[in-house]
Structures are given as structure tokens and as C-alpha cells.
Design an enzyme around this catalytic site. Structure first.
Site, PDB file in Angstrom:
ATOM      1  N   SER A   1       0.961  -1.329   0.029  1.00 15.55           N
ATOM      2  CA  SER A   1      -0.078  -0.059  -0.058  1.00 15.55           C
ATOM      3  C   SER A   1       0.818   1.317  -0.078  1.00 15.55           C
ATOM      4  O   SER A   1       0.451   2.247  -0.512  1.00 15.55           O
ATOM      5  CB  SER A   1      -0.852   0.019   1.264  1.00 15.55           C
ATOM      6  OG  SER A   1      -0.176  -0.298   2.510  1.00 15.55           O
TER       7      SER A   1
ATOM      8  N   HIS B   1       0.855   4.930   6.627  1.00 15.08           N
ATOM      9  CA  HIS B   1       0.640   5.463   5.454  1.00 15.08           C
ATOM     10  C   HIS B   1       0.933   6.927   5.579  1.00 15.08           C
ATOM     11  O   HIS B   1       0.890   7.373   6.760  1.00 15.08           O
ATOM     12  CB  HIS B   1      -0.645   5.091   4.751  1.00 15.08           C
ATOM     13  CG  HIS B   1      -0.926   3.541   4.679  1.00 15.08           C
ATOM     14  ND1 HIS B   1      -1.619   2.887   5.603  1.00 15.08           N
ATOM     15  CD2 HIS B   1      -0.608   2.777   3.386  1.00 15.08           C
ATOM     16  CE1 HIS B   1      -1.491   1.745   5.105  1.00 15.08           C
ATOM     17  NE2 HIS B   1      -0.934   1.539   4.160  1.00 15.08           N
TER      18      HIS B   1
ATOM     19  N   ASP C   1      -3.863   5.431  11.836  1.00 10.40           N
ATOM     20  CA  ASP C   1      -2.916   5.115  10.898  1.00 10.40           C
ATOM     21  C   ASP C   1      -1.501   6.001  10.971  1.00 10.40           C
ATOM     22  O   ASP C   1      -1.475   7.086  10.607  1.00 10.40           O
ATOM     23  CB  ASP C   1      -3.472   5.299   9.483  1.00 10.40           C
ATOM     24  CG  ASP C   1      -2.733   4.878   8.257  1.00 10.40           C
ATOM     25  OD1 ASP C   1      -1.536   4.646   8.730  1.00 10.40           O
ATOM     26  OD2 ASP C   1      -3.222   4.875   7.139  1.00 10.40           O
TER      27      ASP C   1
END
Length: 370
Positions: free
Chosen positions: A127, A350, A347
Site C-alpha cells: 500500500s 501510510h 494510521d
């Protein structure tokens, strides 16, 4: 106990080697006339255009940033669209990477489109590759917002096409680079197999990335067994497994890449910021962080995964440019989605868009045009 000795041996070997040899970018991305490695064993700094280490520098505030308006880009995945999902601050978008001894060329999509008209660029990895793929698409789109574009997704491959220029951006999702197959015994991570590499052929530029999934355990681990040499293992030291898998990838590059047709990049380890002790604030995580780390040396130091990548790249026989973004990314504890993601509640792995991956692509642009 059976893994203790090989684990210590590999760790000590790699760590010792990293202090003697450093991975270095080749100064000119034109294919060499010999098969000598472009990541050479010398004591000089990483260089581009002969004199400048683009990866050693600092973050500076720049009022002209960000490079695009997130509300105007149709290619941002929900997990990276922090402003859409309510992040109240935007200063994290305003930082520009400044190398210490030179200036980093500003991204120019018109030059990029002219040079790569009719070309194919593929991001291969997890990702974080999606993060960088979305970023480059937005950076280009902001310069030519009225151009015709298309998006398609088939199995592991997503494609964005800038139709008026014939430029195709691909994303191939494969978190380990090596194969993860469904077998009778369950899901098997095959450290010495890359059947999916057939999809990587025919590209003009390849940008690889892997690491984060190698650390996953428990319910977050997608495999039941690791396989090497026909033998199944219930588990393996993750650094050893990573080293073996990356060595298989390097073998694929050596056998399958023609440097006169394809430029290859490897994106350095992208750090996480779940533990504030990494920057000497143990009570914190990335949550509610609004400024980069401004110290001279990041307290957590160099990740072991970086040492392994460095070791494998040093042994390559084909030219691969190391986008060594680890340290500059470690400084950006402020640039994660935090709780403002359309996918994850917390998160620190990311990166928001616009944000840090744009700098990765500015560095990619500088390398391609250097």
C-alpha cells in the site's frame, strides 16, 4: 532456538557490513556499457549529477506547497485523503525537502509528459506503492487538469492512463514481491518464487517497494506457512525471511531486466510512527503531531530492514537506483493520516496526500532527469 544462531549471524553480518559499505546511486541513469553494479561499494556519499546527496537535508516551510489541491485530484485513495476525512490542520502539506548541498529540481509535469509520452511506468509493492502511485497521478493531473484520463483495475493491477499523452501508470499490488499462493495446507509465502513477475515485463520504469507486511503477525499475517526450497516452515525470523525474499527479487532483476529498455528503482524503507520513543517522546504517537522532527539525527537510528535492503542492492549486477527516503521520511511524524482516514481508525503507517510521497516522486523525477 533453532533460528537463534542464523539470526544472530545474519544480523551481525549485515550490520557490520553496513558500516563498511554504503549503497550508492549511479551518477547517470543512462544504461552502463558494462554489467558492473550501479550501487557501488565505496565510501563516497550518495550522489546525483556527481556532487549532491539528495537524501541528506532538512525540511523547510514553503508557502507555495502543496503541489496540488486534493479536492481536484480524482486519484486519491480514501485512506490517504486526510483533508476529506476531517484533518483540521494543513501545515503538514507545506514542507519541502531541501538537500544540504544543492537544490532539488521542482517537479514539472509538462517535461515529464514530454519525456514519457507513450511510456509505461509501474509501481510494484504494497500500500505504500499505492500511496506513491496516487501521488504521481495527482502531481501530473494538476498540470493538465483538462486532459483525458482513464482508470481501470483488473486483479492485482490498477492502471491510470493520461490518454492525450499515451502515458500509463500501473500499480501491481504484491506486499512481499515474492509469491503468496493458496495451497492445500493454506496460504504459503514462497521465498524463492516470483511467478507474478511476468506482469512486470515490458515497462519503461519500475519502482519496487516492500517491507511492512513482513512484520505482520497474528490476524494481520496473511500466510500460514513460509516455503523455501520445497520445505515448509510455520514461521521464520522476519529479517532472515525478508533477506531471502529480497534476494529472490534481486535474482529476478538480474535475469529479466534489460537496462537499455527499463530503468529500475527501489524505494527505501518507509517508517512508521506508532511509538514516540523513536523521536524521544515516549508518551506520543503520530496522533495530533503537526510538525516534522527537526533534530540533526533521528533518535531511532537506521532500521535493520534498511541494512538488509542496502546489502541486497550492493550485490545486484543490473543497475537499480536506490530512492533512499528512509531518513527524510523518519522526520515526518506529522504527515500520517492519524485518525483522518477513510479506511483505518489509527494510521501512523501510510501518508496523507498531498504530502510526503510527493517528495518521493520529486526525487524520482530528479533521478529520471538527472
Amino acid at each position: 532456538m533453532g533460528f537463534l544462531l542464523p539470526t544472530l549471524f545474519l544480523s551481525l553480518l549485515l550490520l557490520f557490513s553496513s558500516h563498511q559499505t554504503k549503497a550508492h546511486q549511479f551518477n547517470n541513469l543512462n544504461p552502463p556499457t558494462t554489467t558492473a553494479t550501479t550501487i557501488s561499494n565505496s565510501s563516497t556519499e550518495r550522489k546525483l549529477a556527481g556532487t549532491c546527496n539528495l537524501f541528506r537535508g532538512k525540511w523547510v516551510y514553503d508557502a507555495s506547497y502543496p503541489l496540488y489541491d486534493p479536492s481536484s485530484c480524482p486519484f486519491i485513495d480514501p485512506q490517504f485523503n486526510c483533508q476529506k476525512y476531517g484533518r483540521p490542520d494543513s501545515q503538514y502539506q507545506k514542507y519541502r525537502w531541501q538537500p544540504l548541498t544543492c537544490s532539488l529540481p521542482r517537479f514539472n509535469a509538462l517535461d515529464f509528459l514530454a519525456k514519457y509520452r507513450g511510456k509505461k511506468i509501474m509501481f510494484v509493492g504494497d500500500s505504500l506503492s499505492l500511496n506513491q502511485f496516487n501521488s504521481l497521478a495527482c502531481m501530473i493531473h494538476s498540470w493538465v487538469p483538462k486532459t483525458r484520463t482513464s482508470f481501470s483495475k483488473q486483479s492485482a493491477i490498477s492502471t491510470i492512463t493520461f490518454q492525450d499523452y499515451g502515458l500509463q501508470l500501473f500499480l501491481f499490488r504484491t506486499p512481499y514481491l515474492v509469491d503468496l499462493d493458496r495451497e492445500n495446507v493454506g496460504n504459503v509465502l514462497k521465498l524463492d518464487s516470483i511467478k507474478s513477475g511476468d506482469a512486470w515485463r515490458g515497462m519503461d520504469v519500475l519502482i519496487f517497494n516492500t517491507w511492512h507486511w513482513w512484520t505482520h503477525t497474528g490476524n494481520a499475517q496473511p500466510w500460514d506457512y513460509i516455503q523455501e526450497g520445497g520445505k515448509l516452515y510455520k514461521d521464520m525470523n522476519r529479517f532472515i525471511a525478508f533477506y531471502k525474499g529480497l534476494t529472490t527479487w534481486a535474482r529476478w532483476i538480474n535475469i529479466n531486466v534489460n537496462p537499455t529498455q527499463t530503468k529500475v528503482f527501489f524505494l527505501g524503507i518507509s517508517p512508521v510512527h506508532y511509538e514516540g520513543r523513536d523521536w524521544n517522546q515516549p508518551a506520543k504517537s503520530c496522533m495530533r503531531e503537526t510538525q516534522p522532527f527537526f533534530g540533526l539525527k533521528y533518535p531511532a537510528g537506521t532500521p535493520m530492514a534498511w541494512v538488509i535492503v542496502n546489502k541486497v542492492l550492493n550485490r545486484l549486477k543490473k543497475p537499480v537506483y536506490f530512492l533512499d527516503v528512509t531518513t527524510l521520511s523518519q522526520y515526518r511524524k506529522d504527515a500520517h493520516p492519524e485518525g483522518y482516514s477513510g479506511v483505518m481508525s489509527t494510521d501512523c503507517s501510510h501518508w496523507c496526500l498531498p504530502g510526503l510521497p510527493d517528495t518521493w516522486n520529486v526525487l524520482l523525477h530528479a533521478a529520471l532527469f538527472g
